[in-house]
Write a protein that holds these residues in place. Sequence first.
Motif, mmCIF file in Angstrom:
data_model
loop_
_atom_site.group_PDB
_atom_site.id
_atom_site.type_symbol
_atom_site.label_atom_id
_atom_site.label_comp_id
_atom_site.label_asym_id
_atom_site.label_seq_id
_atom_site.Cartn_x
_atom_site.Cartn_y
_atom_site.Cartn_z
ATOM 1 N N MET A 140 0.788 -1.314 -0.081
ATOM 2 C CA MET A 140 -0.027 0.040 -0.040
ATOM 3 C C MET A 140 0.797 1.211 0.007
ATOM 4 O O MET A 140 0.442 2.463 0.005
ATOM 5 N N GLY A 141 2.096 1.119 -0.041
ATOM 6 C CA GLY A 141 3.031 2.257 -0.209
ATOM 7 C C GLY A 141 3.021 2.976 1.433
ATOM 8 O O GLY A 141 2.784 2.310 2.452
ATOM 9 N N GLU A 142 3.875 4.029 1.178
ATOM 10 C CA GLU A 142 4.061 4.883 2.393
ATOM 11 C C GLU A 142 3.064 5.108 3.532
ATOM 12 O O GLU A 142 1.985 5.589 2.707
ATOM 13 N N ALA A 143 3.032 5.261 4.808
ATOM 14 C CA ALA A 143 1.728 5.534 5.378
ATOM 15 C C ALA A 143 1.528 6.976 5.029
ATOM 16 O O ALA A 143 2.255 8.008 5.044
ATOM 17 N N LEU A 144 0.251 7.373 4.986
ATOM 18 C CA LEU A 144 -0.249 8.860 4.914
ATOM 19 C C LEU A 144 -0.025 9.568 6.090
ATOM 20 O O LEU A 144 0.366 10.779 6.022
ATOM 21 N N LEU A 145 -0.205 9.019 7.196
ATOM 22 C CA LEU A 145 0.133 9.658 8.743
ATOM 23 C C LEU A 145 0.713 8.443 9.467
ATOM 24 O O LEU A 145 0.348 7.283 9.548
ATOM 25 N N ARG A 146 1.977 8.902 10.078
ATOM 26 C CA ARG A 146 2.575 8.248 11.043
ATOM 27 C C ARG A 146 3.060 8.768 12.239
ATOM 28 O O ARG A 146 3.790 9.937 12.083
ATOM 29 N N LEU A 147 2.581 8.224 13.221
ATOM 30 C CA LEU A 147 2.856 8.725 14.536
ATOM 31 C C LEU A 147 4.100 7.651 15.091
ATOM 32 O O LEU A 147 3.668 6.456 15.290
ATOM 33 N N GLU A 148 5.237 8.139 15.370
ATOM 34 C CA GLU A 148 6.276 7.274 15.910
ATOM 35 C C GLU A 148 7.010 7.689 17.075
ATOM 36 O O GLU A 148 7.322 8.802 17.189
ATOM 37 N N GLY A 149 6.822 7.022 18.131
ATOM 38 C CA GLY A 149 7.323 7.024 19.385
ATOM 39 C C GLY A 149 6.810 8.287 20.260
ATOM 40 O O GLY A 149 7.682 8.966 20.720
ATOM 41 N N VAL A 150 5.619 8.779 19.922
ATOM 42 C CA VAL A 150 5.117 9.999 20.434
ATOM 43 C C VAL A 150 4.776 9.747 21.847
ATOM 44 O O VAL A 150 4.184 8.972 22.437
ATOM 45 N N SER A 151 5.170 10.823 22.873
ATOM 46 C CA SER A 151 4.960 10.952 24.042
ATOM 47 C C SER A 151 4.530 12.403 24.549
ATOM 48 O O SER A 151 4.938 13.330 23.846
ATOM 49 N N LYS A 152 3.706 12.538 25.202
ATOM 50 C CA LYS A 152 2.896 13.720 25.934
ATOM 51 C C LYS A 152 2.522 13.766 27.381
ATOM 52 O O LYS A 152 1.934 12.842 27.469
ATOM 53 N N SER A 153 3.014 14.736 27.985
ATOM 54 C CA SER A 153 2.595 14.836 29.392
ATOM 55 C C SER A 153 2.165 16.476 29.597
ATOM 56 O O SER A 153 2.325 17.220 28.700
ATOM 57 N N TYR A 154 1.195 16.411 30.451
ATOM 58 C CA TYR A 154 0.816 17.718 31.054
ATOM 59 C C TYR A 154 1.367 17.991 32.517
ATOM 60 O O TYR A 154 1.391 16.907 33.226
ATOM 61 N N TRP A 155 1.478 19.165 32.830
ATOM 62 C CA TRP A 155 1.509 19.361 34.398
ATOM 63 C C TRP A 155 0.486 20.087 35.127
ATOM 64 O O TRP A 155 -0.244 20.780 34.574
ATOM 65 N N ARG A 156 -0.021 19.334 36.102
ATOM 66 C CA ARG A 156 -0.856 19.996 37.167
ATOM 67 C C ARG A 156 -0.288 19.964 38.357
ATOM 68 O O ARG A 156 0.064 19.248 39.232
ATOM 69 N N GLY A 157 -0.005 21.610 38.430
ATOM 70 C CA GLY A 157 0.803 22.010 39.481
ATOM 71 C C GLY A 157 2.189 21.630 39.571
ATOM 72 O O GLY A 157 2.996 21.496 38.540
ATOM 73 N N VAL A 158 2.545 20.602 40.594
ATOM 74 C CA VAL A 158 4.037 19.964 40.576
ATOM 75 C C VAL A 158 3.931 18.351 40.058
ATOM 76 O O VAL A 158 4.938 17.894 40.067
ATOM 77 N N HIS A 159 2.955 18.082 39.537
ATOM 78 C CA HIS A 159 2.510 16.722 39.244
ATOM 79 C C HIS A 159 2.666 16.528 37.675
ATOM 80 O O HIS A 159 1.596 17.328 36.962
ATOM 81 N N GLU A 160 3.348 15.428 37.189
ATOM 82 C CA GLU A 160 3.344 15.374 35.687
ATOM 83 C C GLU A 160 2.440 14.184 35.527
ATOM 84 O O GLU A 160 2.483 13.035 35.958
ATOM 85 N N VAL B 222 6.172 12.860 13.982
ATOM 86 C CA VAL B 222 4.680 12.979 13.437
ATOM 87 C C VAL B 222 4.808 13.407 11.804
ATOM 88 O O VAL B 222 5.506 14.298 11.584
ATOM 89 N N ARG B 223 4.526 12.217 10.963
ATOM 90 C CA ARG B 223 4.879 12.411 9.625
ATOM 91 C C ARG B 223 3.582 12.478 8.784
ATOM 92 O O ARG B 223 2.908 11.654 8.998
ATOM 93 N N PHE B 224 3.230 13.415 8.023
ATOM 94 C CA PHE B 224 2.047 13.302 7.223
ATOM 95 C C PHE B 224 2.592 13.382 5.801
ATOM 96 O O PHE B 224 3.342 14.526 5.435
ATOM 97 N N GLU B 225 1.883 12.657 4.888
ATOM 98 C CA GLU B 225 2.200 12.570 3.483
ATOM 99 C C GLU B 225 3.840 13.022 3.033
ATOM 100 O O GLU B 225 4.049 13.493 2.212
ATOM 101 N N GLY B 226 4.390 12.256 4.107
ATOM 102 C CA GLY B 226 5.920 12.094 3.800
ATOM 103 C C GLY B 226 6.881 13.266 4.443
ATOM 104 O O GLY B 226 7.981 13.143 4.548
ATOM 105 N N GLY B 227 6.185 14.312 5.076
ATOM 106 C CA GLY B 227 6.797 15.211 5.455
ATOM 107 C C GLY B 227 6.528 15.413 7.150
ATOM 108 O O GLY B 227 5.375 15.003 7.572
ATOM 109 N N ASP B 228 7.380 16.146 7.639
ATOM 110 C CA ASP B 228 7.373 16.194 9.280
ATOM 111 C C ASP B 228 6.295 17.282 9.596
ATOM 112 O O ASP B 228 6.482 18.291 9.225
ATOM 113 N N LEU B 229 5.410 16.743 10.308
ATOM 114 C CA LEU B 229 4.185 17.772 10.721
ATOM 115 C C LEU B 229 4.779 18.703 11.965
ATOM 116 O O LEU B 229 4.105 19.590 12.199
ATOM 117 N N VAL B 230 5.694 18.195 12.767
ATOM 118 C CA VAL B 230 6.119 18.743 14.133
ATOM 119 C C VAL B 230 7.085 20.205 13.495
ATOM 120 O O VAL B 230 7.947 19.766 12.606
#
Length: 244
Positions: free
Chosen positions: A1-21, A66-74
């Motif tokens: 099917m060829g290259e992925a249209l969208l690929r998230l690779e090793g994505v991590s995300k955190s938010y802080w609530r006061g002193v707590h991650e 984060v890659r979309f249509e072969g390009g870096d979205l970030v």
Amino acid sequence: MGEALLRLEGVSKSYWRGVHEVKVLSDLTLEVRAGQFVVVWGKRGAGKTTLLRIAAGLETPDRGRVRFEGGDLVGLSETHHAKLMRERIGWMRKAGPQVELPMLDYVALPLLAMHKQGEAYARARDAMARVNVSECAGQTWASLSDGERALVAIARAIVRRPSLLLGDDPTTNLGVPEREQVIELLRELAEERDLGVLTTVPDMPEMMGAHQIAALSGGRLLAPPEPSSPPDNVIAFRGKERSA
């Protein structure tokens, strides 16, 4: 099917609530290919909305690509990202228009800045016909049922003819027949338009209409345990044949 249209690779995300991650996503990898309908299930607070916003480039991950249509979205410029959101990435909005207007105008609105009025309205009529809400063209958002609102939101998202369609729990608050209608429609759109579709869902049954499914828990994507499942955090379905 060829290259992925969208690929998230090793994505991590955190938010802080006061002193707590608070770790929302942890080393998450996901692919969406053209012609695929991919569904992610998770309980409230599991990080589904964050996942979709990162997939759309609306939020930046702490780590990962984060890659979309072969390009870096970030790291895209605001101008370039806005262009992608106008032309290549469709978002199914659950909220209606801020002012009262007919739904045909609402669906056509994203096109009016770049296309002639006649073309914009012709495409809006086509989009509404495709999702079976032509009769809602003259109605306002307040007069629609929840099911009709979900379908109008899809029409507005596909009117620009994007290559990727994203939806944050588009079946929320719908009855069972309406949920099934929305899920089947999204699968059909993916297949007939070679469109990549990524949505989250609030309940497990809706997952079964997708080509690939995964559950989001503890910041990671998990597949229900199946002996025959491929080793890639998803369950793949072929054509119209489904198994669970």
